[in-house]
Scaffold this motif. Structure first.
Motif, PDB file in Angstrom:
ATOM      1  N   SER A 377       0.832  -1.199   0.000  1.00 61.21           N
ATOM      2  CA  SER A 377       0.000   0.000   0.000  1.00 61.21           C
ATOM      3  C   SER A 377       0.869   1.252   0.000  1.00 61.21           C
ATOM      4  O   SER A 377       0.535   2.265  -0.620  1.00 61.21           O
ATOM      5  N   ALA A 378       2.031   1.173   0.671  1.00 59.52           N
ATOM      6  CA  ALA A 378       2.957   2.311   0.654  1.00 59.52           C
ATOM      7  C   ALA A 378       3.525   2.507  -0.753  1.00 59.52           C
ATOM      8  O   ALA A 378       3.682   3.637  -1.223  1.00 59.52           O
ATOM      9  N   PHE A 380       2.062   1.743  -3.590  1.00 59.45           N
ATOM     10  CA  PHE A 380       1.018   2.332  -4.442  1.00 59.45           C
ATOM     11  C   PHE A 380       0.884   3.818  -4.144  1.00 59.45           C
ATOM     12  O   PHE A 380       0.786   4.654  -5.052  1.00 59.45           O
ATOM     13  N   TYR A 381       0.926   4.143  -2.859  1.00 58.01           N
ATOM     14  CA  TYR A 381       0.806   5.556  -2.462  1.00 58.01           C
ATOM     15  C   TYR A 381       1.903   6.399  -3.129  1.00 58.01           C
ATOM     16  O   TYR A 381       1.652   7.448  -3.704  1.00 58.01           O
ATOM     17  N   MET A 382       3.121   5.908  -3.067  1.00 57.04           N
ATOM     18  CA  MET A 382       4.250   6.665  -3.624  1.00 57.04           C
ATOM     19  C   MET A 382       4.161   6.736  -5.146  1.00 57.04           C
ATOM     20  O   MET A 382       4.428   7.775  -5.747  1.00 57.04           O
ATOM     21  N   GLN A 383       3.771   5.622  -5.754  1.00 56.76           N
ATOM     22  CA  GLN A 383       3.626   5.624  -7.215  1.00 56.76           C
ATOM     23  C   GLN A 383       2.524   6.586  -7.643  1.00 56.76           C
ATOM     24  O   GLN A 383       2.645   7.264  -8.654  1.00 56.76           O
ATOM     25  N   GLN A 384       1.458   6.636  -6.830  1.00 52.48           N
ATOM     26  CA  GLN A 384       0.359   7.535  -7.166  1.00 52.48           C
ATOM     27  C   GLN A 384       0.846   8.986  -7.200  1.00 52.48           C
ATOM     28  O   GLN A 384       0.332   9.815  -7.932  1.00 52.48           O
ATOM     29  N   ARG A 385       1.888   9.276  -6.427  1.00 50.65           N
ATOM     30  CA  ARG A 385       2.401  10.649  -6.420  1.00 50.65           C
ATOM     31  C   ARG A 385       3.447  10.853  -7.517  1.00 50.65           C
ATOM     32  O   ARG A 385       4.152  11.855  -7.552  1.00 50.65           O
ATOM     33  N   ILE A 387       6.126   8.720  -8.250  1.00 49.46           N
ATOM     34  CA  ILE A 387       7.454   8.143  -8.047  1.00 49.46           C
ATOM     35  C   ILE A 387       7.477   6.739  -8.663  1.00 49.46           C
ATOM     36  O   ILE A 387       6.693   5.878  -8.264  1.00 49.46           O
ATOM     37  N   LYS A 389       8.176   2.866  -9.657  1.00 54.60           N
ATOM     38  CA  LYS A 389       8.204   1.740  -8.720  1.00 54.60           C
ATOM     39  C   LYS A 389       9.594   1.447  -8.150  1.00 54.60           C
ATOM     40  O   LYS A 389       9.752   1.279  -6.940  1.00 54.60           O
TER      41      LYS A 389
ATOM     42  N   PRO B  72       0.682   3.228 -12.080  1.00 55.52           N
ATOM     43  CA  PRO B  72       0.184   4.347 -11.257  1.00 55.52           C
ATOM     44  C   PRO B  72       1.036   5.616 -11.400  1.00 55.52           C
ATOM     45  O   PRO B  72       0.490   6.716 -11.446  1.00 55.52           O
ATOM     46  N   ASP B  73       2.365   5.450 -11.480  1.00 56.06           N
ATOM     47  CA  ASP B  73       3.214   6.639 -11.588  1.00 56.06           C
ATOM     48  C   ASP B  73       3.048   7.314 -12.945  1.00 56.06           C
ATOM     49  O   ASP B  73       3.071   8.540 -13.048  1.00 56.06           O
ATOM     50  N   ALA B  76      -0.030   9.258 -12.778  1.00 52.83           N
ATOM     51  CA  ALA B  76       0.210  10.478 -12.004  1.00 52.83           C
ATOM     52  C   ALA B  76       0.884  11.533 -12.883  1.00 52.83           C
ATOM     53  O   ALA B  76       0.551  12.711 -12.825  1.00 52.83           O
ATOM     54  N   PHE B  84      -5.906  10.075  -0.766  1.00 52.00           N
ATOM     55  CA  PHE B  84      -6.265   8.788  -0.179  1.00 52.00           C
ATOM     56  C   PHE B  84      -7.206   8.935   1.013  1.00 52.00           C
ATOM     57  O   PHE B  84      -7.062   9.855   1.810  1.00 52.00           O
ATOM     58  N   VAL B  88      -0.918   6.641   3.666  1.00 51.00           N
ATOM     59  CA  VAL B  88       0.017   5.662   4.228  1.00 51.00           C
ATOM     60  C   VAL B  88       1.157   6.374   4.963  1.00 51.00           C
ATOM     61  O   VAL B  88       1.672   7.384   4.495  1.00 51.00           O
ATOM     62  N   PHE B  98       9.591  14.163   0.426  1.00 50.71           N
ATOM     63  CA  PHE B  98       8.700  13.311  -0.355  1.00 50.71           C
ATOM     64  C   PHE B  98       8.106  14.100  -1.521  1.00 50.71           C
ATOM     65  O   PHE B  98       8.121  13.647  -2.666  1.00 50.71           O
ATOM     66  N   ALA B 105      10.219  13.696  -9.982  1.00 46.16           N
ATOM     67  CA  ALA B 105       9.961  12.485 -10.781  1.00 46.16           C
ATOM     68  C   ALA B 105       9.052  12.834 -11.958  1.00 46.16           C
ATOM     69  O   ALA B 105       9.262  12.378 -13.082  1.00 46.16           O
ATOM     70  N   LEU B 162       1.420  19.445  -6.635  1.00 46.26           N
ATOM     71  CA  LEU B 162       1.526  18.692  -7.894  1.00 46.26           C
ATOM     72  C   LEU B 162       0.633  19.257  -9.007  1.00 46.26           C
ATOM     73  O   LEU B 162       0.825  18.931 -10.180  1.00 46.26           O
TER      74      LEU B 162
END
Lengths: 434, 245
Positions: A377-378, A380-385, A387, A389, B72-73, B76, B84, B88, B98, B105, B162
């Protein structure tokens, strides 16, 4: 011929120092009886030396060819103003090393012939290592070089000391057995960085022993960087003896090498001691790192704090055995131990074993052990932003290790560790900025 | 902008979305309401590309581009942002670092250099002020030990940084007291423009007093069962969802 037989043949005592001569004889005798440890030995259950003992090692220090400053540069900490002490194939390299005036530095080979060191040999040298394991005995019997460093009372050493033991790999496989003795005087402070490194990819077996005495109110830091070539193995035994009100920290960063075994033993001999043992291990392929730690709380009102983090990929193996002893007299002890591992491959293994022996009744001892995988889940969270994989994984792994790194007190060293971690994780992230 | 056609999706073998259609145009605000378990969060996860969800039929496209094969990236980078429901915790990585990593990125994917430090700092300061976020907050580990409200505020802070084309806010109002809700809603409203769009997923009508939707959809049992204007939200608040079944 087996390595043990070969060693028996090569053993000779030729020192002019009777004290050292006796240590060597005694140690050789003990080693001959015990031999190399096998996996039948409880302490070596998960770590077999068999694969590395079959190599044809040269036992005498080879007459090393020279090495240039450029060759060794990658194995030093960039941008760090330090005192460097460089050895090549067991021979001190004066031209690459710094003269240190702040502390007393004596080569073992010279100290043996210097009568003024008799007290040191009688009272300190080998007093912690003696009879500990067959490999420490082996080192005592065969070692012919290393350093004896003494820090005078109340001296705060201005720069870290970088101890670098190189193997040229220009001749055959080599067994190297350096020996260090560090005596930190009362109220003195000093930091060390230690590295054993092969330059070429020839089988090397380092069997190292370091004894450390920290005098009352002293502060001692030792950072071990283990990022050797795939063909190099290391068995290290480091003994730290603390007098009252001392702080001693040993950090072990293991990213490379074939088989690495760290035996780290602390003894707290007076009240008010603080022992810090931190480690980060990141492995891949067939690498193995075995961290065996021991903290012996002999006095009241002391602390120990142990944090080991490991990331295991490929078919790598990790071993953690953390032993804490609290003697009956050692009341009001606070001992904390944590070993966390992440397995990033289905074929990687971790064997984790906390071992607490508590004989006092008013103590706080905690130990924790976690073994897991990266949190999806972490990720996915980071990828959603945004970043990617691979970087998200690396960032999570870095964050996972951060507890064991954040207290590193030398900024340039911290950068170096971060860089080594990024390299090992295959990303181009400047973790120092995270 | 966002077009979802006949979307079917399942998670862990259970069918959750069963033929969902929705179209969001630039400049619009859509609210998706519905009872627990209707599939609201699944919809958000599927649009963002969460690999735990399997799309079994249908199509999701952004500006005419099919998202099916995008990670997903990559989604984005195309401008999709998901706030969310349960952000997380990532110990060891600060809020500031972050968001820097995320912004750079995205820039890298566009062939741009890292954002200059001074510009980054200015932007962080500006957006933190918009969401009334304290400086010390920014140097804490991401979401670690944050209260529910702090987590949600941090989500909208990241959204502000973003500047997404399409923002999906999944239950952003849960855990927020009325003051925090106002701040968060104000942040969202300030970011709204004729070129971007917002999809608000919520169980309650209250948030919609502050982020006023152009369209309200009711999601029940994996499908949109009713659509209308903002007045539909008030009706739902008064009557509940049972009358729609």
């Amino acid at each position: 011929m087996s390595l043990q037989n070969k060693l028996a043949e090569a053993f000779k005592v030729n020192t002019k120092n009777v004290t050292v001569e006796n240590y060597k004889k005694e140690a050789f005798e003990a080693f001959s009886q015990k031999g190399f440890p096998t996996t039948k030995d409880e302490e070596w259950k998960y770590t077999s030396l068999r694969s590395i003992l079959k190599n044809e090692y040269g036992i005498e220090s080879a007459k090393a060819t020279s090495v240039t400053a450029e060759t060794i540069a990658p194995y030093l900490v960039e941008g760090l103003d330090s005192y460097k002490l460089i050895f090549l194939d067991g021979v001190f390299q004066a031209s690459l090393s710094d003269t240190i005036e702040e502390v007393s530095v004596k080569l073992l080979s010279e100290a043996i012939e210097d009568a003024s060191y008799e007290d040191v040999f009688k009272n300190k040298y080998n007093s912690l290592a003696k009879g500990q394991t067959s490999l420490t005995d082996l080192n005592t019997a065969f070692t012919n070089e290393g350093v004896i460093i003494e820090v005078a009372k109340s001296k705060v050493v201005s720069k870290p000391v970088e101890l670098v033991y190189l193997a040229s790999g220009e001749t055959a496989a080599m067994l190297l057995q350096p020996r260090n003795l560090i005596i930190v005087g009362e109220n003195a402070q000093v930091k060390f960085i230690e590295r054993h490194q092969s330059i070429a990819d020839v089988a090397t077996f380092n069997n190292v022993v370091t004894e450390v005495f920290v005098g009352q109110n002293g502060i001692f830091d030792l950072y071990k960087i283990q990022n050797d070539k795939n063909n190099a193995s290391l068995v290290d035994a480091t003994f730290v003896s603390q007098e009252r009100d001392t702080v001693a920290s040993v950090y072990t960063f293991s990213f490379g090498g074939n088989i690495t075994r760290n035996n780290l033993s602390f003894s707290q001999n007076g009240p008010g001691c603080d022992s810090i043992l931190n480690g980060v291990t990141i492995l891949e392929g067939d690498q193995l790192v075995d961290n065996h730690t021991l903290v012996d709380h002999k006095s009241p009102d002391c602390q120990s704090n142990e944090t080991y983090k490991g990331i295991y990929g490929g078919k790598s193996t990790g071993v953690f055995n953390g032993k804490v002893i609290v003697d009956q007299a050692a009341q009001r002890i606070n001992a904390y131990q944590q070993n966390d591992s992440v397995l990033i491959s289905d074929s990687a293994t971790i064997n984790s074993k906390p071992q607490l022996e508590i004989f006092a009744d008013d103590v706080k001892c905690s130990h924790g052990c976690t073994i897991g995988q990266l949190d999806k889940s972490a990720l996915f969270y980071m990828q959603q932003r945004g970043i990617p994989k691979v970087e998200a994984e690396a960032l999570l792994m870095f964050a996972f290790c951060s507890d064991a790194i954040k207290e590193v007190k030398i900024p340039a060293l911290k950068r170096k560790i971060n860089q080594l971690m990024a390299d090992k994780l295959g990303v181009n992230i400047r973790f120092d900025e995270i | 902008m966002l077009k979802i056609e006949n979307l079917h999706a399942k998670v862990e073998g259970n069918d959750i979305l069963k033929g969902l259609n929705i179209e969001v145009k630039p400049g619009e605000v859509h609210a998706i309401m519905g009872p627990n378990g209707a599939g609201k969060s699944t919809l958000a996860s599927v649009v963002a590309g969460n690999e735990n969800y399997e799309v079994t039929d249908g199509k999701i496209s952004l500006d005419g581009e099919d998202l099916e094969d995008l990670s997903p990236d990559e989604r984005a980078h195309k401008g999709i942002f998901l706030s969310f429901q349960y952000p997380v915790e990532i110990p060891g990585v600060t809020v500031t670092n972050f968001i820097k990593t995320a912004i750079n990125a995205k820039r890298k994917s566009q062939g741009l250099e890292d954002m200059p430090a001074a510009e980054m700092l200015k932007k962080i300061r500006e957006k933190a002020a918009l969401l009334e976020i304290d400086k010390t907050f920014l140097s804490r580990s991401l979401n670690e030990g944050f209260s529910g409200g702090e987590k949600k505020r941090n989500e909208i802070f990241q959204m502000a940084m973003l500047e997404p084309k399409l923002a999906i806010l999944d239950e952003t109002d849960s855990g927020l007291d009325i003051d925090a809700l106002r701040i968060v809603a104000n942040g969202v409203n300030k970011l709204k423009s004729k070129d971007n769009a917002v999809v608000v997923i919520t169980h309650y009508q209250r948030l919609l007093d502050y982020i006023v939707p152009d369209f309200v959809h009711v999601l029940a049992d994996g499908k949109i069962v009713k659509s209308g204007g903002k007045e539909l939200a008030l009706e739902l608040e008064a009557k509940g969802y049972d009358w729609l079944k």
